[in-house]
Design a protein around this motif. Sequence first.
Motif, short mmCIF file in Angstrom:
data_model
loop_
_atom_site.label_atom_id
_atom_site.label_comp_id
_atom_site.label_asym_id
_atom_site.label_seq_id
_atom_site.Cartn_x
_atom_site.Cartn_y
_atom_site.Cartn_z
N CYS A 74 1.57 7.01 -1.20
CA CYS A 74 2.50 8.11 -1.52
C CYS A 74 2.11 8.82 -2.82
CB CYS A 74 3.92 7.58 -1.61
SG CYS A 74 4.57 7.12 0.01
N ALA A 75 1.27 8.22 -3.63
CA ALA A 75 0.82 8.86 -4.87
C ALA A 75 -0.35 9.80 -4.63
CB ALA A 75 0.42 7.80 -5.88
N LEU A 127 -2.55 17.43 -5.75
CA LEU A 127 -1.79 18.67 -5.68
C LEU A 127 -0.80 18.74 -6.84
CD1 LEU A 127 -0.97 18.40 -1.87
CD2 LEU A 127 -2.82 19.72 -2.90
N SER A 128 -0.29 19.92 -7.12
CA SER A 128 0.70 20.05 -8.18
C SER A 128 1.83 20.96 -7.72
CB SER A 128 0.06 20.60 -9.45
OG SER A 128 -0.46 21.89 -9.20
N GLY A 129 2.96 20.81 -8.35
CA GLY A 129 4.10 21.67 -8.07
C GLY A 129 4.64 21.54 -6.67
N SER A 130 4.89 22.69 -6.06
CA SER A 130 5.48 22.68 -4.72
C SER A 130 4.49 22.17 -3.67
CB SER A 130 5.97 24.08 -4.34
OG SER A 130 4.89 24.99 -4.33
N GLY A 175 3.09 18.05 0.30
CA GLY A 175 2.24 16.93 0.73
C GLY A 175 3.06 15.68 0.99
N THR A 176 4.02 15.42 0.11
CA THR A 176 4.90 14.27 0.31
C THR A 176 5.75 14.46 1.57
OG1 THR A 176 4.99 13.94 -2.07
CG2 THR A 176 6.69 12.87 -0.77
N ALA A 177 6.20 15.68 1.81
CA ALA A 177 6.98 15.96 3.02
C ALA A 177 6.15 15.76 4.28
CB ALA A 177 7.53 17.38 2.97
N VAL A 178 4.88 16.14 4.24
CA VAL A 178 4.00 15.95 5.40
C VAL A 178 3.81 14.46 5.67
CG1 VAL A 178 1.62 16.22 6.20
CG2 VAL A 178 2.82 18.15 5.22
N CYS A 196 0.81 -1.22 0.00
CA CYS A 196 0.00 0.00 0.00
C CYS A 196 0.84 1.27 0.00
CB CYS A 196 -0.96 0.00 1.18
SG CYS A 196 -0.17 0.24 2.76
N MET A 197 2.13 1.17 0.27
CA MET A 197 2.96 2.38 0.34
C MET A 197 2.99 3.18 -0.97
SD MET A 197 6.02 1.15 2.86
CE MET A 197 7.12 2.44 2.37
N PRO A 198 3.20 2.56 -2.14
CA PRO A 198 3.21 3.37 -3.37
C PRO A 198 1.87 4.04 -3.65
CG PRO A 198 4.08 1.17 -3.80
CD PRO A 198 3.53 1.17 -2.41
#
Length: 86
Positions: A11-12, A18-21, A26-29, A6-8
């Motif tokens: 993480c998607a 969201l897009s861009g930064s 979101g990935t950092a959160v 379920c991780m991939p």
Amino acid sequence: MTIFACMPVFCAIPTTYLSGSAAAGGTAVINSLALPGGFVSPAIMGWAKTTTGSFTSGLYMMAALLVAGGLAVLLGMPARTLQETR
């Protein structure tokens, strides 16, 4: 095995909505919220082993947390997104 499967998908999620930064944020959160899990899950397993004498109750607690997280993701998604995937 299920955790790694379920991780991939999980993480998607930020890059889907969201897009861009914002996607990078979101990935950092997600990563910053996941890091304490590396400490908490062994602590829960150790506490359960000490308390009950077996790892079974700790594994049940971990499974319950995984189910709760899955439900939180499903219930947190907008209904239109779920309808688009059908």
